[in-house]
Design a protein around this motif. Structure first.
Motif, PDB file in Angstrom:
ATOM      1  N   MET A 210      59.838  -6.696  66.430  1.00 60.26           N
ATOM      2  CA  MET A 210      59.268  -6.501  65.100  1.00 60.26           C
ATOM      3  C   MET A 210      59.789  -5.208  64.476  1.00 60.26           C
ATOM      4  SD  MET A 210      57.400  -9.191  64.943  1.00 60.26           S
ATOM      5  CE  MET A 210      56.561  -8.854  63.389  1.00 60.26           C
ATOM      6  N   GLY A 211      60.087  -5.271  63.186  1.00 59.70           N
ATOM      7  CA  GLY A 211      60.503  -4.081  62.447  1.00 59.70           C
ATOM      8  C   GLY A 211      59.735  -3.971  61.150  1.00 59.70           C
ATOM      9  N   TYR A 212      59.320  -2.754  60.806  1.00 58.25           N
ATOM     10  CA  TYR A 212      58.559  -2.507  59.581  1.00 58.25           C
ATOM     11  C   TYR A 212      59.224  -1.406  58.771  1.00 58.25           C
ATOM     12  CZ  TYR A 212      54.697  -5.264  61.492  1.00 58.25           C
ATOM     13  OH  TYR A 212      53.931  -6.289  61.990  1.00 58.25           O
ATOM     14  N   GLY A 213      59.402  -1.667  57.487  1.00 55.26           N
ATOM     15  CA  GLY A 213      59.856  -0.656  56.546  1.00 55.26           C
ATOM     16  C   GLY A 213      58.823  -0.552  55.442  1.00 55.26           C
ATOM     17  N   LEU A 214      58.127   0.582  55.378  1.00 53.41           N
ATOM     18  CA  LEU A 214      57.015   0.759  54.434  1.00 53.41           C
ATOM     19  C   LEU A 214      57.264   1.985  53.571  1.00 53.41           C
ATOM     20  CD1 LEU A 214      54.247  -0.009  57.056  1.00 53.41           C
ATOM     21  CD2 LEU A 214      54.970  -1.526  55.210  1.00 53.41           C
ATOM     22  N   VAL A 215      57.313   1.761  52.259  1.00 52.15           N
ATOM     23  CA  VAL A 215      57.625   2.838  51.318  1.00 52.15           C
ATOM     24  C   VAL A 215      56.546   3.909  51.364  1.00 52.15           C
ATOM     25  CG1 VAL A 215      57.999   3.411  48.888  1.00 52.15           C
ATOM     26  CG2 VAL A 215      58.928   1.280  49.831  1.00 52.15           C
ATOM     27  N   TYR A 216      56.982   5.168  51.490  1.00 49.13           N
ATOM     28  CA  TYR A 216      56.079   6.320  51.569  1.00 49.13           C
ATOM     29  C   TYR A 216      56.296   7.159  50.316  1.00 49.13           C
ATOM     30  CZ  TYR A 216      54.104  10.732  53.340  1.00 49.13           C
ATOM     31  OH  TYR A 216      53.375  11.878  53.506  1.00 49.13           O
ATOM     32  N   THR A 217      55.243   7.361  49.520  1.00 41.06           N
ATOM     33  CA  THR A 217      55.399   7.993  48.210  1.00 41.06           C
ATOM     34  C   THR A 217      54.895   9.437  48.160  1.00 41.06           C
ATOM     35  OG1 THR A 217      53.285   7.058  47.493  1.00 41.06           O
ATOM     36  CG2 THR A 217      55.279   5.795  46.994  1.00 41.06           C
ATOM     37  N   ASP A 218      54.391   9.958  49.278  1.00 39.25           N
ATOM     38  CA  ASP A 218      53.873  11.324  49.275  1.00 39.25           C
ATOM     39  C   ASP A 218      54.928  12.311  49.788  1.00 39.25           C
ATOM     40  OD1 ASP A 218      50.962  11.027  48.409  1.00 39.25           O
ATOM     41  OD2 ASP A 218      51.113   9.523  49.993  1.00 39.25           O
ATOM     42  N   ASP A 219      54.566  13.591  49.842  1.00 34.03           N
ATOM     43  CA  ASP A 219      55.498  14.646  50.225  1.00 34.03           C
ATOM     44  C   ASP A 219      55.943  14.461  51.677  1.00 34.03           C
ATOM     45  OD1 ASP A 219      56.885  16.955  50.780  1.00 34.03           O
ATOM     46  OD2 ASP A 219      55.400  18.308  49.909  1.00 34.03           O
ATOM     47  N   PRO A 220      57.229  14.192  51.926  1.00 31.30           N
ATOM     48  CA  PRO A 220      57.681  13.982  53.315  1.00 31.30           C
ATOM     49  C   PRO A 220      57.541  15.228  54.179  1.00 31.30           C
ATOM     50  CG  PRO A 220      59.545  14.040  51.798  1.00 31.30           C
ATOM     51  CD  PRO A 220      58.313  13.991  50.955  1.00 31.30           C
ATOM     52  N   ASP A 221      57.592  16.406  53.558  1.00 25.08           N
ATOM     53  CA  ASP A 221      57.467  17.645  54.335  1.00 25.08           C
ATOM     54  C   ASP A 221      56.071  17.815  54.924  1.00 25.08           C
ATOM     55  OD1 ASP A 221      60.092  18.373  53.864  1.00 25.08           O
ATOM     56  OD2 ASP A 221      59.599  19.453  52.019  1.00 25.08           O
TER      57      ASP A 221
END
Length: 256
Positions: A210-221
């Motif tokens: 299984m592979g998941y790609g989920l968009v993350y919209t907050d500060d990556p730092d």
């Protein structure tokens, strides 16, 4: 065979690697300890499969926009080369769906966890940045993400394998949601890396990658950890719950 399958899954779901010389501190992850998920963490949108069982069996072909988008992206993935994965923070490569890729953070898990009759082999958790994404890919990612995305995105990638170690017929919808330490939770139904016509029945001794790609919209730092919430595991024939929804906490910071 098990190792070969996992390596193949990692290659198929990875980016094209052209690593730079950036170095990073190796993250040592303590053994992951599953625990019952708090009910408020289990998102309704991540409780059900993406499609009906009838579709999988070819009885009611389903050509909705989500299955079409998943198929187009999966075809691009399968057409891409299979070089090594990005492995260090700062590594760059080619986004398999078109565009450029940069690895921001990575957690090399390589741990196996028993969930009743199933064993989940956790491989990697990564935070990546994709840029210069072509319009057709943006369109299909937007469909699966349920929100429009621009030419540049940051996303969380999770790779694991599910193994049924029994001869029992097991039902399991997989990941329910991801809960970052900062920002809003992300439902697994936003997965733009999912395969079309995903099936969730594990009949006898079988394994599925299984592979998941989920968009993350907050500060990556500010991303320091994520909590993975898995859906319940149940007897496929009777519907009886075997294992309640379960959580795993994964750090994105170096452990002392």
């Amino acid at each position: 065979m098990f190792i070969v399958q996992l390596l193949l899954a990692l290659a198929l779901l990875g980016g094209s690697d052209s690593s730079n010389d950036t170095t990073s501190t190796q993250l040592e992850v303590n053994p992951l300890l599953p625990h019952p998920a708090y009910s408020e963490l289990v998102l309704e949108s991540g409780l059900k499969p993406f499609r009906s069982e009838l579709t999988y069996k070819g009885l009611e072909p389903d050509y909705n926009q989500f299955e079409q988008a998943a198929k187009i992206l999966q075809d691009k993935l399968l057409e891409s080369a299979l070089p090594p994965l990005l492995s260090k923070s700062g590594d760059t490569g080619t986004f398999d769906y078109g565009g450029q890729l940069k690895l921001l953070k990575t957690v090399p898990l390589k741990q196996s966890i028993e969930f009743g009759p199933l064993t989940i082999h956790m491989m990697d958790a990564q935070l990546l940045e994709a840029s210069d994404i072509p319009d057709d890919t943006r369109k299909n990612i937007s469909i699966l993400n349920h929100e429009d995305v621009g030419p540049d995105i940051t996303y969380i990638k999770i790779i694991y394998s599910v193994e049924n170690t029994t001869d029992q017929n097991i039902g399991f919808y997989g990941l329910n949601s991801i809960h970052p330490n900062t920002g809003k939770p992300i439902s697994a139904d936003r997965n733009f890396m999912r395969k079309p016509y995903v099936y969730h029945q594990y009949d006898g001794v079988v394994m599925d990658n299984m592979g998941y790609g989920l968009v993350y919209t907050d500060d990556p730092d500010k991303l320091e950890s994520i909590e993975l919430v898995f859906n319940r595991i149940y007897d496929y024939d009777t519907g009886e719950t075997i294992v309640e929804p379960t959580s795993l906490n994964i750090p994105f910071t170096v452990q002392k």
